[in-house]
Design a protein around this motif. Structure first.
Motif, short mmCIF file in Angstrom:
data_model
loop_
_atom_site.label_atom_id
_atom_site.label_comp_id
_atom_site.label_asym_id
_atom_site.label_seq_id
_atom_site.Cartn_x
_atom_site.Cartn_y
_atom_site.Cartn_z
N GLY A 118 0.76 -1.22 -0.13
CA GLY A 118 0.14 0.11 0.24
C GLY A 118 0.78 1.50 -0.05
O GLY A 118 0.43 2.36 0.05
N GLU A 119 2.17 1.15 -0.05
CA GLU A 119 3.02 2.33 -0.23
C GLU A 119 3.53 2.91 -1.51
O GLU A 119 3.53 2.10 -2.48
CB GLU A 119 4.22 1.95 0.68
CG GLU A 119 4.10 1.54 2.07
CD GLU A 119 5.26 1.17 3.07
OE1 GLU A 119 6.37 1.16 2.39
OE2 GLU A 119 4.95 0.98 4.06
N THR A 120 3.93 4.15 -1.61
CA THR A 120 4.48 4.90 -2.75
C THR A 120 5.88 5.25 -2.24
O THR A 120 6.08 5.24 -1.00
CB THR A 120 3.61 5.89 -3.28
OG1 THR A 120 3.51 6.83 -2.20
CG2 THR A 120 2.27 5.54 -3.59
N LYS A 121 6.69 5.42 -3.23
CA LYS A 121 8.15 5.89 -2.92
C LYS A 121 8.41 7.30 -3.58
O LYS A 121 7.39 7.74 -4.42
CB LYS A 121 8.94 4.84 -3.41
CG LYS A 121 8.91 3.60 -2.67
CD LYS A 121 9.87 2.66 -2.81
CE LYS A 121 9.86 1.12 -2.21
NZ LYS A 121 10.95 0.42 -2.48
N SER A 122 9.54 7.82 -3.00
CA SER A 122 9.69 9.08 -3.54
C SER A 122 9.84 8.93 -5.29
O SER A 122 10.33 7.78 -5.81
CB SER A 122 10.91 9.56 -3.04
OG SER A 122 11.61 10.57 -3.89
N VAL A 123 9.58 10.07 -6.17
CA VAL A 123 9.98 9.95 -7.52
C VAL A 123 11.31 9.95 -7.76
O VAL A 123 11.53 9.75 -9.21
CB VAL A 123 9.22 11.31 -8.03
CG1 VAL A 123 10.22 12.46 -7.82
CG2 VAL A 123 8.93 10.92 -9.88
#
Length: 563
Positions: free
Chosen positions: A122-127
């Motif tokens: 469910g997480e996103t990361k830095s671009v």
């Protein structure tokens, strides 16, 4: 760029036009290609990305590849897209073509992404995951301006470039496991290869305008492109029997390319970008990067890579495999690979790219002038620690005489390769001198793979001289052997001056005990090392390497003695 991220009309690219930069969309770049000198891109590895993932497949899909060299020559000599071709390109990128598939933030079909992609955790990361020069995870560049705690926000135009860069060059690190990917396990996917371009030594021919660069990167395909071959934005038009998973869905497959368009736009990752509103407008700040399609083998019709030919390959291995560029070397030092026009038959060896071979054939058919101002840009990435991090970027550009690419007429090519070999031999002679002086002073020679060697600085000092030589040789015709000979003499004189100057510094830095020297026993033989002897051997070696310059010096000395 609007809220949908329209790449067709938005500020997708930065073009150098009439000496100044100007933001352009895809359609604007194509319609003004004859006026654009070049594209202003953030890093050297970005040019093949833009050509392969965007401009070439659009042009090839709509206008088709030329069937023979005469058709290619007709297009090239016209100098720009015809009114009919521009109309067709405008339709292709319009509402009745594929225009709606070139929207970066489209809710249903975002360009080169997977709509609704979700990580298993469910997480996103830095671009920053998309930008190799910014610290992210295990990839920690030494000179990064940002650390992982800093939030990176990309303008949409920059974001799409780095998105496509990841599809081409991404590291082989562990990728986020995506919902809907049956091959994800424990929230991740392992065993990922680098992006397809990470395996190659890329060479991009460049011309005087963007239009000429596009044509120089367009292969002649006698039988035409395969009817089932489609770019990634038209994946739904591929026959089901090909076994290709949709690049717009989380699941991926390991497969060969189905044709040139598929190869150029290969989707090696499954990505979704997230935006935020800022005072400066819409920005991309978060991303999910998951496993994507894995290319089983680089096909021999890849237009941009140089090759290593293997006479006796291992079982089930091809005779030709991509050859990477060597880190720390200028492009001109690899001319023996770039100018390897003939396929090795009796032994292993390099073989140049399809496009450079094609340019030689076009020159032979007089579709290109012998004085055409051809350029070549080389690019690559050097990976480390199981290819999970980027250690170094390789990028260079150099002028290339078209006459040197003629397969059957090797006079200029042999002269160029002789010049490169002379520089290489003189560099080795300097390293030998340095090692002999170290022995004479009581030390040991530098290990082959360690220490700062004088050859590195010496070869760097010749860089501008070699580029001037290459520019000058663009204008040398087959009947101008005297002009070529003068150019080679000037080159040898430059190498002689640089080598003797560096040798003088090494001799000046040697301690007094090197004059007396010492005797070193190796096996059953004794070897005497003194600075004077080392200097004499070096100059004798230089005389053998640079015969024209040596003869010129002897003639000058005789003339001086006679006077």
């Amino acid at each position: 760029m609007d809220v949908n991220g329209d790449l067709v009309h938005g500020a997708t690219l930065t073009a150098v036009l009439d000496g100044s930069t100007q933001p352009v969309g895809l359609l604007g770049a194509l319609s003004q290609a004859h006026r654009i000198q070049r594209l202003e891109l953030p890093v050297h590895t970005m040019l093949p990305v833009v050509l392969r993932q965007l401009m070439l497949p659009i042009m090839l899909d709509e206008l088709k590849a030329p069937r023979d060299r005469r058709e290619w020559g007709d297009r090239f000599n016209r100098g720009q897209f015809s009114a009919d071709e521009l109309e067709r390109l405008e339709h292709y990128l319009g509402p009745h073509g594929y225009g709606d598939r070139f929207r970066l933030f489209d809710a249903e079909r975002p360009f080169a992404q997977v709509a609704g992609l979700k990580a298993l955790n469910g997480e996103t990361k830095s671009v920053a995951q998309l930008v190799p020069s910014v610290a992210s995870g295990n990839n920690v560049p030494i000179f990064s301006a940002l650390c992982e705690a800093d939030e990176l926000r990309l303008e949409p135009g920059d974001a799409v470039l780095w998105l496509l860069h990841a599809h081409c060059w991404d590291t082989a690190s562990i990728k986020t496991g995506a919902e809907g990917d049956p091959q994800a396990s424990k929230g991740k996917t392992t065993g990922n290869p680098t992006g397809p371009l990470g395996q190659l030594g890329l060479v991009v021919p460049t011309g005087r305008t963007l239009y000429e660069t596009l044509l120089l990167n367009t292969p002649v395909v006698p039988d035409g492109l395969a009817p089932d071959d489609r770019p990634h934005w038209a994946w739904d038009e591929r026959p089901i029997g090909l076994g290709c998973n949709s690049p717009a869905a989380p699941a991926w497959s390991q497969r060969p390319a189905t044709g040139l368009l598929d190869l150029l736009t290969f989707q090696a990752r499954r990505v979704r970008m997230f935006t935020c509103e800022t005072e400066q407008g819409l920005r991309v700040n978060r991303v999910i990067v998951s496993a994507g399609d894995r290319l089983t083998r680089t096909p021999e019709y890849d237009p941009h890579t140089v090759w290593q030919h293997v006479t006796k390959p291992k079982k089930n291995q091809p005779h030709q495999r991509p050859r990477r560029h060597i880190s720390g070397r200028a492009a001109w030092q690899g001319l023996s690979t770039l100018l390897a026009m003939d396929l090795p038959e009796q032994s292993d060896g390099p073989y140049t790219s399809l496009l450079l071979r094609q340019i030689g054939d076009l020159r032979a058919d007089e579709m290109l002038s012998e004085h055409y101002r051809l350029g070549a840009e080389t690019s690559g990435l050097e990976y480390g620690t199981q290819s999970a991090v980027v250690e170094n970027a390789i990028g260079d550009d150099l002028p290339l005489p078209v006459q040197a690419l003629l397969a059957q007429d090797a006079w200029l090519r042999e002269a160029l390769l002789e010049c490169v070999d002379q520089a290489d031999q003189a560099a080795r002679a300097l390293d030998t001198l340095n090692n002999d002086l170290r022995r004479a002073a009581g030390g040991d020679p530098l290990p082959r793979d360690k220490g700062s060697k004088p050859s590195a600085q010496f070869l760097q000092s010749l860089d501008r001289t070699m580029r001037r030589l290459l520019v000058g040789l663009r204008t040398v015709g087959a009947d101008e052997s005297e002009l070529l000979e003068r150019g080679q003499l000037a080159w040898e004189q430059s190498v002689w001056h640089a080598a003797t100057s560096d040798a003088g510094l090494l001799l000046a830095a040697a301690p007094p005990r090197a004059i007396v020297g010492r005797t070193v026993r190796n096996g059953n033989k004794d070897f005497v090392y003194r600075s004077g002897k080392a200097s004499g051997l070096f100059r004798a070696r230089l005389t053998d390497i640079l015969p024209r310059a040596a003869e010129e010096r002897r003639a000058a000395q005789k003339e001086g003695a006679a006077a």
